[in-house]
Enzyme design. Sequence first.
Site, PDB file in Angstrom:
ATOM      1  N   HIS B  57       0.823  -1.215   0.000  1.00 27.98           N
ATOM      2  CA  HIS B  57       0.000   0.000   0.000  1.00 27.98           C
ATOM      3  C   HIS B  57       0.857   1.265   0.000  1.00 27.98           C
ATOM      4  O   HIS B  57       0.351   2.350   0.262  1.00 27.98           O
ATOM      5  CB  HIS B  57      -0.904   0.034   1.234  1.00 27.98           C
ATOM      6  CG  HIS B  57      -1.747  -1.175   1.403  1.00 27.98           C
ATOM      7  ND1 HIS B  57      -2.654  -1.566   0.450  1.00 27.98           N
ATOM      8  CD2 HIS B  57      -1.830  -2.091   2.406  1.00 27.98           C
ATOM      9  CE1 HIS B  57      -3.257  -2.684   0.864  1.00 27.98           C
ATOM     10  NE2 HIS B  57      -2.773  -3.020   2.044  1.00 27.98           N
ATOM     11  N   HIS B 215      -7.160  -4.444  -0.854  1.00 34.50           N
ATOM     12  CA  HIS B 215      -6.491  -5.706  -1.170  1.00 34.50           C
ATOM     13  C   HIS B 215      -7.215  -6.420  -2.306  1.00 34.50           C
ATOM     14  O   HIS B 215      -7.010  -7.604  -2.534  1.00 34.50           O
ATOM     15  CB  HIS B 215      -6.467  -6.625   0.048  1.00 34.50           C
ATOM     16  CG  HIS B 215      -5.986  -5.975   1.286  1.00 34.50           C
ATOM     17  ND1 HIS B 215      -6.840  -5.371   2.179  1.00 34.50           N
ATOM     18  CD2 HIS B 215      -4.745  -5.806   1.772  1.00 34.50           C
ATOM     19  CE1 HIS B 215      -6.132  -4.861   3.169  1.00 34.50           C
ATOM     20  NE2 HIS B 215      -4.863  -5.106   2.950  1.00 34.50           N
TER      21      HIS B 215
END
Lengths: 329, 329
Positions: B57, B215
Amino acid sequence: MKKMINGVKSLLEESLNGFAKAHKDIITFNHQPHFIKRKQAKQAGKVALVSGGGSGHEPLHTGLVGEGMLDAACPGQIFTSPTPDQMVAAAESVENGGGVLFIVKNYAGDVMNFEIAGEMLDCQHETILVSDDVSLPKDHSTGRRGVAGTLIVEKIVGAAAEQGASLAECKALGERVNNATASMGVALTSCTVPALGKPTFDLAEDEMEMGVGIHGEQGRATMKQASASEIVAQIADAINDDLKPQTGQKVLLHINGLGATPAMELYLLYELAEQYWQEKGVEVVRSLVGNYTTSLDMAGASITVTLLDDEMISLWDAPVHTANLRWGS
Amino acid sequence: MKKMINGVKSLLEESLNGFAKAHKDIITFNHQPHFIKRKQAKQAGKVALVSGGGSGHEPLHTGLVGEGMLDAACPGQIFTSPTPDQMVAAAESVENGGGVLFIVKNYAGDVMNFEIAGEMLDCQHETILVSDDVSLPKDHSTGRRGVAGTLIVEKIVGAAAEQGASLAECKALGERVNNATASMGVALTSCTVPALGKPTFDLAEDEMEMGVGIHGEQGRATMKQASASEIVAQIADAINDDLKPQTGQKVLLHINGLGATPAMELYLLYELAEQYWQEKGVEVVRSLVGNYTTSLDMAGASITVTLLDDEMISLWDAPVHTANLRWGS
């Protein structure tokens, strides 16, 4: 085509509107013709730095307009040179008694249009051609392409202009930085230009394009996909052969993402490139890692090295306040 | 799989090594166990902010460690929670007499491991759970996910901690910011986790995933690809229904790229979202556009809005000096 857009024709204008609103403290957007202009007051007699080029490489150049860097940037349509009237309007708008310095990536369309703009311009002006891409030989018929090293020229010359360097000094400095800078890139995928609606070139699932240009131009070779270490070794060898840094040389190492490459991979490339030059006794004293000279949604990256002297280090460190490069202010 | 890596096992360590070298003026990298730690001296008694989560991320959270923001970040393997021992080691390393505040995105693994870490920790500590993703209903069994609003919590609470706010004040402020923040994302493509070697989910060429998690979790619906205006209207309606801003409300508008989306498209989304709220009489007074909470190489973006009060504006504007967010210093 996987794009979040309303239409090919409206994309540039809508995007620039958003950019102008998001950064209204730093820049203003001139609509007819298109250019982005620094908002902050500047000293009378300061050299005005004007760059530009096809859109699709953001943040280059619009995201680099502001204190300590560009005074104006002219965005063309995607991968298309801006027009001379944009360049003239931008130059006249930011000229402040110190003359205008055009910073131009070495592509035929950009070079031609900035030349025409120069002929149309009444004020004193000079041009720096950036040609850092070592994927092409130095004696290539149109010269080398200007790629991610352009940002480094713009930052260092921008700081000098801010500190009062003359037009001739800025031009000489820019050429010195360009000569001290070398870049090469690799693509794992093509980009997709919205107006075309499909990838610019084809790469098989196990292939990569070594030495790719920032518009998807073919590079040195289409090769089997290699490990990160092998990729870095190839690119770094090409850069090193060109720059031939001496032991103890201080350098700036810039890892540039082409658009779709995760930060984890860019930092992995940084690690491997830093090791490469450390083993050669070259000292990486400044770094820049991220998406700065992009090619829309291309997966891939480029490596840029600039041989630094003390003056360049000091100018690199000088305050900059743009949408996408900011420190010291 | 189109990745520039040496191997799945070595990727995280090599990448963190590169990150640590590129930003050695700001952070240090602890290898065993993994955490990134602020380098600058800080005041005795300052609350220590510790965050963390799965890697992939970036720049969240490692790129947000430094003056005015996080004191430490614990990177897990890709899309995998860090372990309690990482969290405890990081917390003990940065605790400075003011206690530790964990900032945790609301995912089961992260929540559990930060809870265990809290139980293992000897010093005073509190936790803020970030849960800004409005793609899930408020009464969802595990609560809402924490997504791009996390950065806003970290920035505002980080500034307060830097200015001497107590642990209880930081926790209360963080919860206030979280409650004032709503986000939703859309994916045009899946990401590819290196260990899996293929896309996490399938989307047809004309489909998009509305309400996607960072995700690649399924969102509200798999839909036919829509125009940018239609995408923004759907996301903005969901955010607006949740936050219910009043006329004249000042807000921060954050357009977050999920990894592979060009800046031109992000600024187009900014333009459309800004118009949406302007038409509702809501005033966008602060902005952030770029790749901040990514999902590897996913094409797509999220929109985040935070309802701001004067204190939050002042704290947002306060100096910050991290690898990926920097101003005023």
